[in-house]
Write a protein that holds these residues in place. Structure first.
Motif, PDB file in Angstrom:
ATOM      1  N   THR A  68      39.845  47.747  37.478  1.00 15.68           N
ATOM      2  CA  THR A  68      40.798  48.208  36.478  1.00 15.68           C
ATOM      3  C   THR A  68      40.356  47.701  35.114  1.00 15.68           C
ATOM      4  OG1 THR A  68      42.619  48.099  38.076  1.00 15.68           O
ATOM      5  CG2 THR A  68      43.212  48.218  35.750  1.00 15.68           C
ATOM      6  N   LEU A  69      40.399  48.581  34.111  1.00 13.73           N
ATOM      7  CA  LEU A  69      40.078  48.220  32.740  1.00 13.73           C
ATOM      8  C   LEU A  69      41.316  48.413  31.869  1.00 13.73           C
ATOM      9  CD1 LEU A  69      36.638  50.071  32.332  1.00 13.73           C
ATOM     10  CD2 LEU A  69      37.008  47.687  32.972  1.00 13.73           C
ATOM     11  N   ILE A  70      41.521  47.525  30.909  1.00 14.25           N
ATOM     12  CA  ILE A  70      42.575  47.660  29.905  1.00 14.25           C
ATOM     13  C   ILE A  70      41.890  47.713  28.545  1.00 14.25           C
ATOM     14  CG2 ILE A  70      44.641  46.652  28.872  1.00 14.25           C
ATOM     15  CD1 ILE A  70      45.058  47.482  31.743  1.00 14.25           C
ATOM     16  N   ALA A 114      27.908  48.277  36.565  1.00 18.50           N
ATOM     17  CA  ALA A 114      28.578  49.129  35.577  1.00 18.50           C
ATOM     18  C   ALA A 114      29.264  48.286  34.500  1.00 18.50           C
ATOM     19  CB  ALA A 114      29.593  50.030  36.274  1.00 18.50           C
ATOM     20  N   LEU A 115      29.901  47.189  34.917  1.00 15.02           N
ATOM     21  CA  LEU A 115      30.563  46.319  33.946  1.00 15.02           C
ATOM     22  C   LEU A 115      29.552  45.651  33.023  1.00 15.02           C
ATOM     23  CD1 LEU A 115      33.293  44.650  36.185  1.00 15.02           C
ATOM     24  CD2 LEU A 115      33.675  46.220  34.277  1.00 15.02           C
ATOM     25  N   HIS A 116      28.416  45.271  33.574  1.00 18.98           N
ATOM     26  CA  HIS A 116      27.391  44.641  32.734  1.00 18.98           C
ATOM     27  C   HIS A 116      26.890  45.622  31.681  1.00 18.98           C
ATOM     28  CE1 HIS A 116      23.453  42.774  31.707  1.00 18.98           C
ATOM     29  NE2 HIS A 116      24.167  41.674  31.833  1.00 18.98           N
ATOM     30  N   ARG A 117      26.681  46.874  32.069  1.00 20.64           N
ATOM     31  CA  ARG A 117      26.271  47.891  31.093  1.00 20.64           C
ATOM     32  C   ARG A 117      27.356  48.090  30.040  1.00 20.64           C
ATOM     33  NH1 ARG A 117      24.424  50.558  35.787  1.00 20.64           N
ATOM     34  NH2 ARG A 117      26.286  51.878  35.782  1.00 20.64           N
ATOM     35  N   LEU A 137      44.510  28.041  53.282  1.00 22.24           N
ATOM     36  CA  LEU A 137      45.537  27.814  52.276  1.00 22.24           C
ATOM     37  C   LEU A 137      46.638  28.850  52.466  1.00 22.24           C
ATOM     38  CD1 LEU A 137      45.997  25.978  49.733  1.00 22.24           C
ATOM     39  CD2 LEU A 137      45.203  27.923  48.374  1.00 22.24           C
ATOM     40  N   PHE A 138      47.884  28.435  52.369  1.00 17.79           N
ATOM     41  CA  PHE A 138      49.004  29.368  52.493  1.00 17.79           C
ATOM     42  C   PHE A 138      49.198  30.077  51.155  1.00 17.79           C
ATOM     43  CE2 PHE A 138      50.995  26.549  56.004  1.00 17.79           C
ATOM     44  CZ  PHE A 138      50.081  27.060  56.911  1.00 17.79           C
ATOM     45  N   THR A 139      48.283  31.011  50.879  1.00 18.86           N
ATOM     46  CA  THR A 139      48.250  31.735  49.621  1.00 18.86           C
ATOM     47  C   THR A 139      48.730  33.165  49.814  1.00 18.86           C
ATOM     48  OG1 THR A 139      46.768  32.633  47.917  1.00 18.86           O
ATOM     49  CG2 THR A 139      45.789  32.189  50.046  1.00 18.86           C
ATOM     50  N   VAL A 140      49.515  33.658  48.869  1.00 16.60           N
ATOM     51  CA  VAL A 140      49.955  35.055  48.922  1.00 16.60           C
ATOM     52  C   VAL A 140      48.775  35.974  48.627  1.00 16.60           C
ATOM     53  CG1 VAL A 140      51.461  36.789  47.883  1.00 16.60           C
ATOM     54  CG2 VAL A 140      52.311  34.464  48.308  1.00 16.60           C
ATOM     55  N   ARG A 141      48.001  35.596  47.605  1.00 20.33           N
ATOM     56  CA  ARG A 141      46.813  36.384  47.278  1.00 20.33           C
ATOM     57  C   ARG A 141      45.717  36.115  48.299  1.00 20.33           C
ATOM     58  NH1 ARG A 141      45.306  34.779  41.254  1.00 20.33           N
ATOM     59  NH2 ARG A 141      45.329  32.727  42.240  1.00 20.33           N
ATOM     60  N   GLN A 142      44.958  37.152  48.605  1.00 14.89           N
ATOM     61  CA  GLN A 142      43.798  36.989  49.477  1.00 14.89           C
ATOM     62  C   GLN A 142      42.657  37.860  48.965  1.00 14.89           C
ATOM     63  OE1 GLN A 142      44.262  36.069  53.935  1.00 14.89           O
ATOM     64  NE2 GLN A 142      45.765  37.673  53.610  1.00 14.89           N
ATOM     65  N   GLY A 143      41.451  37.504  49.374  1.00 18.19           N
ATOM     66  CA  GLY A 143      40.289  38.301  49.014  1.00 18.19           C
ATOM     67  C   GLY A 143      39.556  37.710  47.831  1.00 18.19           C
ATOM     68  N   THR A 144      38.940  38.591  47.033  1.00 16.55           N
ATOM     69  CA  THR A 144      38.127  38.145  45.902  1.00 16.55           C
ATOM     70  C   THR A 144      38.572  38.841  44.631  1.00 16.55           C
ATOM     71  OG1 THR A 144      36.435  39.867  46.208  1.00 16.55           O
ATOM     72  CG2 THR A 144      36.142  37.797  47.419  1.00 16.55           C
ATOM     73  N   CYS A 145      38.348  38.173  43.505  1.00 21.73           N
ATOM     74  CA  CYS A 145      38.756  38.747  42.226  1.00 21.73           C
ATOM     75  C   CYS A 145      37.926  38.166  41.093  1.00 21.73           C
ATOM     76  CB  CYS A 145      40.241  38.476  41.973  1.00 21.73           C
ATOM     77  SG  CYS A 145      40.868  39.151  40.409  1.00 21.73           S
ATOM     78  N   ILE A 146      37.609  39.016  40.125  1.00 22.29           N
ATOM     79  CA  ILE A 146      37.013  38.612  38.849  1.00 22.29           C
ATOM     80  C   ILE A 146      37.860  39.255  37.761  1.00 22.29           C
ATOM     81  CG2 ILE A 146      34.983  38.729  37.354  1.00 22.29           C
ATOM     82  CD1 ILE A 146      33.312  39.069  39.947  1.00 22.29           C
ATOM     83  N   ARG A 157      39.446  43.760  35.523  1.00 20.07           N
ATOM     84  CA  ARG A 157      39.828  43.070  36.756  1.00 20.07           C
ATOM     85  C   ARG A 157      39.203  43.799  37.939  1.00 20.07           C
ATOM     86  NH1 ARG A 157      43.764  39.352  38.031  1.00 20.07           N
ATOM     87  NH2 ARG A 157      44.542  39.303  40.180  1.00 20.07           N
ATOM     88  N   LEU A 158      38.345  43.109  38.657  1.00 18.74           N
ATOM     89  CA  LEU A 158      37.729  43.636  39.869  1.00 18.74           C
ATOM     90  C   LEU A 158      38.306  42.839  41.034  1.00 18.74           C
ATOM     91  CD1 LEU A 158      35.706  45.406  41.381  1.00 18.74           C
ATOM     92  CD2 LEU A 158      33.924  43.724  40.838  1.00 18.74           C
TER      93      LEU A 158
END
Length: 361
Positions: free
Chosen positions: A290-292, A142-145, A264-273, A283-284
């Motif tokens: 989420t789109l701005i 969807a983002l590519h389109r 790694l002792f990271t607060v954030r976890q998972g994946t993001c683009i 931001r995925l």
């Protein structure tokens, strides 16, 4: 236009799979939804593993030598689902045998191998596709389109990450000579590829990176779950990174930050683009999009697209591969992009090792 196979127009395709491990089963799961595909053969150096998979999936031909499968005249395409160190050699053999190829990521363990495979695919006039499964998610499609059909303006800056606090890799995954690399090459390469795909694979100007081996023993000490792992559990020397960061600067002025960690002792976890353009931000993160957007008369708007229908990413990927083999579609995760990505990954590891930026010409 249908593709040609020794003068015969193909409407269906016989596929062989090399490698009978966990990742092979994901490909097979996807192939179940592709009507034009027939999974005909499986090869694995461990014949018992190949026999077990053949019995599970009712596969008629079993080989303990991949070369024998590649010489089977009734097989038009192969899926390579082996450890990375074997990818390039098998890709080259398959292309020279006249087969179309879907190879798991990473494309190879270095740029030179990936570039040789790209040239071989051109010479053989066969499809060489790489298994960058994230491209086939509904969100990335969807983002590519969205980015293709609209003008988001110039890319300014962005970030991709794949972060875990304490993930226990084991088996050949921790051996650089087999895996090629750690969490950067094995995991975060998906997010990096997806981001570059959305950006149109822009030309890279410089790469500045660092890696760390900190915490190699921590998962075992804490009894962390192994998660995805090879079927055997032989001892290997841990020689891959547990975390890494890189900054990619493009010739158009944009900059992309890459962060990856298995320990790694990271607060954030998972994946993001996360990508920021002049007219749009996206931001995925962990499956949530989420789109701005700056809309005339409304100012800055935050949009949360709602995807109601589930999509089987593996079915989408396997269908695309078969369509490419049949001449019905242009290959998306193609050999050229695979080589470009491996050039970037080579630069990441070289920059980290030498503690200095790598300049692209």
């Amino acid at each position: 236009m249908m593709s040609q196979w020794e003068g015969i127009t193909l409407k269906e395709i016989n596929i062989g799979i090399i490698g009978a491990g966990t990742i092979a089963r994901y490909h097979i799961q996807g192939l179940r939804h592709v009507q034009q595909a027939h999974l005909t053969a499986v090869a694995d150096q461990e014949r018992n593993a190949a026999m077990a998979l053949a019995k599970e999936e009712n596969i008629s031909r079993v080989y303990d030598d991949p070369d024998a499968l590649l010489q089977d005249p009734e097989i038009q395409a192969v899926i390579i689902a082996t450890p990375p160190a074997a990818h390039a050699s098998l890709v080259l053999k398959a292309l020279r045998a006249g087969k179309h190829v879907l190879c798991e990521k990473p494309p190879a363990i270095n740029y030179a191998q990936a570039e040789e495979c790209r040239r071989a695919a051109v010479a053989a006039d066969r499809v060489l596709m790489y298994g960058f499964i994230r491209r086939f998610s509904r969100e990335i499609r969807a983002l590519h389109r969205l980015l293709t059909d609209n003008d988001p303006g110039t890319f300014v800056t962005g970030e991709v990450y794949r972060l875990d606090r304490c993930s226990q890799a084991r088996g050949w995954f921790v051996d650089k000579s087999i895996a090629g690399g750690g969490v950067l090459l094995d995991g975060c390469i998906h997010e990096l590829d997806a981001a570059l795909y959305l950006l149109g694979y822009p030309a890279v100007k410089t790469v500045d990176a660092s890696t760390s081996n900190w915490g190699r023993e921590l998962p075992q000490q804490l009894g962390a779950d192994a998660g995805y792992a090879p079927r055997e559990n032989k001892p290997y020397t841990h020689t891959v990174e547990t975390s890494g960061s890189a900054r990619l600067r493009f010739f158009n002025g944009g900059c992309l930050h890459v962060h990856a960690a298995s320990v790694l002792f990271t607060v954030r976890q998972g994946t993001c683009i996360d990508l920021c353009f002049e007219k749009l931000g996206l931001r995925l993160e962990n499956g949530h999009l989420t789109l701005i957007e700056n809309r005339a008369g409304f100012g800055l708007c935050t949009i949360h697209p709602d995807f109601r229908e589930p999509v089987d990413d593996w079915a989408q990927q396997e269908q695309h591969f078969v369509d490419c083999c049949l001449g019905l579609s242009r290959c998306i995760p193609n050999a050229g992009e695979g080589a470009k990505l491996m050039r970037i990954m080579d630069a990441v590891y070289t920059s980290a090792a030498n503690e200095e930026p790598i300049q692209f010409s």
